[in-house]
Design a protein around this motif. Structure first.
Motif, PDB file in Angstrom:
ATOM      1  N   ILE B 290      -9.027 -12.108  39.380  1.00 44.87           N
ATOM      2  CA  ILE B 290      -9.752 -12.665  38.239  1.00 44.87           C
ATOM      3  C   ILE B 290      -8.710 -13.126  37.229  1.00 44.87           C
ATOM      4  CG2 ILE B 290     -11.453 -12.222  36.448  1.00 44.87           C
ATOM      5  CD1 ILE B 290     -12.743 -11.983  39.062  1.00 44.87           C
ATOM      6  N   CYS B 291      -8.509 -14.430  37.204  1.00 46.38           N
ATOM      7  CA  CYS B 291      -7.399 -14.987  36.437  1.00 46.38           C
ATOM      8  C   CYS B 291      -7.882 -15.600  35.144  1.00 46.38           C
ATOM      9  CB  CYS B 291      -6.704 -16.039  37.281  1.00 46.38           C
ATOM     10  SG  CYS B 291      -5.380 -16.866  36.431  1.00 46.38           S
ATOM     11  N   GLY B 292      -9.010 -16.270  35.207  1.00 42.36           N
ATOM     12  CA  GLY B 292      -9.525 -16.919  34.006  1.00 42.36           C
ATOM     13  C   GLY B 292     -11.006 -17.101  34.178  1.00 42.36           C
ATOM     14  N   GLY B 320      -8.613  -8.042  37.586  1.00 44.81           N
ATOM     15  CA  GLY B 320      -8.217  -8.890  36.481  1.00 44.81           C
ATOM     16  C   GLY B 320      -6.739  -8.678  36.204  1.00 44.81           C
ATOM     17  N   PHE B 321      -6.077  -9.737  35.750  1.00 46.88           N
ATOM     18  CA  PHE B 321      -4.641  -9.566  35.482  1.00 46.88           C
ATOM     19  C   PHE B 321      -4.182 -10.546  34.414  1.00 46.88           C
ATOM     20  CE2 PHE B 321      -2.418 -13.227  37.358  1.00 46.88           C
ATOM     21  CZ  PHE B 321      -3.460 -13.832  38.039  1.00 46.88           C
TER      22      PHE B 321
END
Lengths: 382, 382
Positions: B290-292, B320-321
């Protein structure tokens, strides 16, 4: 054990829509008792002693063939985890008198085929000093789910803050206790969605409740019942705190109250609104173990989760898992949990219903929050 | 550089509700040019050359102080990643003529304080043979997000099937190319939410398109525009396949068409409906980075995701990161990507707008899918 004999069986009436009720499963009283005649080598007959009611079974009651486990067919005897005694055997590995645990039928006697997927293994309750039915919960699939999920999925650290939902259930009660033993701060949530028709007479705690509440009093109210759950979590299972989510008009506010510094680990047994409320309350690098979605099992259109963007800002890892991916750990699990139990470091709460005739209501009760502790059906004592 | 001089600045007009428009940012033409006078040791002045438009900046335009980065204040000059040239310096580490990259202001000249959070570092575009603006994308935060996210979060394996959303954007284009280099099968999705007001005249590809499409033709239609994106993904960036999600009435069916065996890795740059469609199409032990959530950035009530129960049956890890958690890998990243680029193993697509007066429209365009490739504003050529 001639073929003339009849037995009770519980069958699926039809595919289930919505929340399961006790009318979705049918008690058949004149099903034939199976025999070993003509079954060939490897087959054996068992007498079922205890059967396990597990939320995942709801998934097998819909006409959907894309899951990790095939659906039941209408008219088919329900299949699930059970503890049974071998009574006749053409299998050199299983002798009459052996006690076994694994997949069996919701019936008095089951025929086990060597080619089937029963995965029965011998258990030794007498040797281990553990009641046989505990192998369906504490020492069975739910206990192992808690064990593998907590240690392998949650990446726990000493001092972590841990939220467990459905915390008085079969999985939740062990997760919370393992987390406490690991040095975590643990809060459990519990609740019940149906206020009516509580059947506290079926409660069969393996411990005495420190409540001035008569469990045999048939008119016990919902509030009392939930306070049983919350009290159980705090006073018997050793959770640091516990709350009844049905009494919280604002779950986000409740979580902020119990976790002012945020949540490191959310062990999610329910999905839906509690998951959505937990996400904004996660701490940076928090972990969410997605273990079950009992709140979603019965919904044709699953409840929405809105707060996933918190996964990014908090860098949260959210992981779904099945215990079956961790079976290499099963021997360690048995050693550890038997040892903890015998040392009194963990306790176990069971909700026992008597007789196959109580099975359909017991199963339906899982989805209305009726059970306190692991829901089991006693078919025969030995 | 006297204090009498005036410069252009782009400021936040007010906190932004909903989807950003070009009217949310204001061009000020008579802002004072900062001076080093009285600033003390360590300060220096830069002339801004290129500014980066990044979706995360939307998050700083709301009155919310709980994020990982504080909000802009109305009236404040916009701050973001930029490439600049040092023109005056009281800092021994930065000399006039040095080219730097890091946080700067959306203005012609910025005063950099040694105690600020600009995190400016010297870059060497001439030595590296890389255009300076590439340090905002391919060799900057977006590129590093792709690099850390793909290698560290997605746990890629040779032969994995990979879905990348917003695949022609700054992050997506590199993710897809890294996945191809790793031996994965890669499909990208791209699209545009506003059909009107396409401004293809602003496209400034650093490569020639193999399309018989005049990019200077002002009335190019939306369909042509999206086919530019899809064609770009397939023919220039080397994706195995690509689709325009706006042309797919049923995203689930589209994903089943492109991934008949399911998706091992979903690199999610958008959230919302695409994430919801990807979940049931994940393979067992799949990973979702989950990047954006550019589709969610502007919604006061984020779009719902319904299909999280698939995380359990497919045992999917969703994480997420933020690239800032992986900064120890930044030197490796620069080495690897500069090397890949110079060997022609990866390409890079930039969408360049000219002048600070174009900044507000360029930024708003991110959220209507106007940009093709990394959106950059050129303030001055050198």
């Amino acid at each position: 054990m001639g073929s003339e004999q009849e037995q009770k069986q519980v069958i699926l009436k039809n595919y289930v829509e919505g929340v399961p009720t006790e009318y979705d499963l049918l008690l058949v009283k004149d099903a034939p008792v199976p025999t070993l005649q003509g079954q060939g080598e490897g087959a054996f007959l068992v007498k079922n002693l205890y059967l396990s009611c597990d939320p995942y079974m709801r998934g097998r009651m819909r006409d959907f063939h894309g899951s990790y486990i095939p659906p039941f067919r209408p008219g088919q005897v329900i299949e699930g985890f059970g503890v049974a005694r071998v009574i006749e055997s053409e299998n050199p590995d299983f002798k009459p008198g052996d006690i076994v645990s694994g997949f069996t039928g919701w019936e008095e006697y089951s025929l086990i085929q060597p080619t089937g997927n029963s995965q029965l293994r011998k258990i030794y309750p007498d040797r281990d000093g553990i009641p046989p039915s505990y192998y369906l919960g504490l020492l069975g699939m739910p206990g192992f789910t808690a064990y593998a999920g907590f240690y392998e999925v949650c990446s726990p650290k000493h001092g972590d803050t841990v939220l467990v939902s459905a915390a008085s259930g079969a999985v939740g009660q062990l997760v919370g206790q393992l987390a406490k033993l690991y040095g975590c701060y643990v809060v459990g949530s519990a609740g019940s969605s149906h206020k009516a028709s509580m059947r506290p007479c079926n409660l069969n705690f393996s411990l005495s409740l420190s409540l001035s509440l008569s469990l045999s009093h048939i008119s016990v109210t919902f509030d009392c019942f939930v306070s049983v759950q919350v009290d159980l979590l705090k006073n018997k299972l050793g959770f640091d705190d516990a709350f009844n989510y049905k009494e919280e008009p604002d779950l986000d506010a409740a979580l902020k109250r119990y976790f002012p510094q945020g949540i490191d680990i959310y062990f999610d047994n329910v999905g839906g609104a509690m998951l959505d409320a937990a996400l904004p309350n996660m701490r940076i690098h928090g972990r969410v173990a997605i273990c079950g979605m009992v709140s979603q099992n019965s919904l044709s259109s699953p409840q929405a989760v809105h707060n996933l963007f918190n996964l990014i800002s908090k860098r949260v890892r959210m992981q779904g898992f099945l215990q079956s991916d961790f079976l290499h750990l099963f021997p360690h699990f048995l050693d550890d949990i038997i040892s903890y139990y015998k040392q009194g470091k963990i306790v176990y709460v069971e909700d026992m219903n008597e007789g196959l005739q109580s099975a359909s209501a017991a199963f339906a009760g899982l989805f209305s929050g009726k059970n306190v502790g692991k829901q089991v059906i006693c078919v025969a004592k030995e």
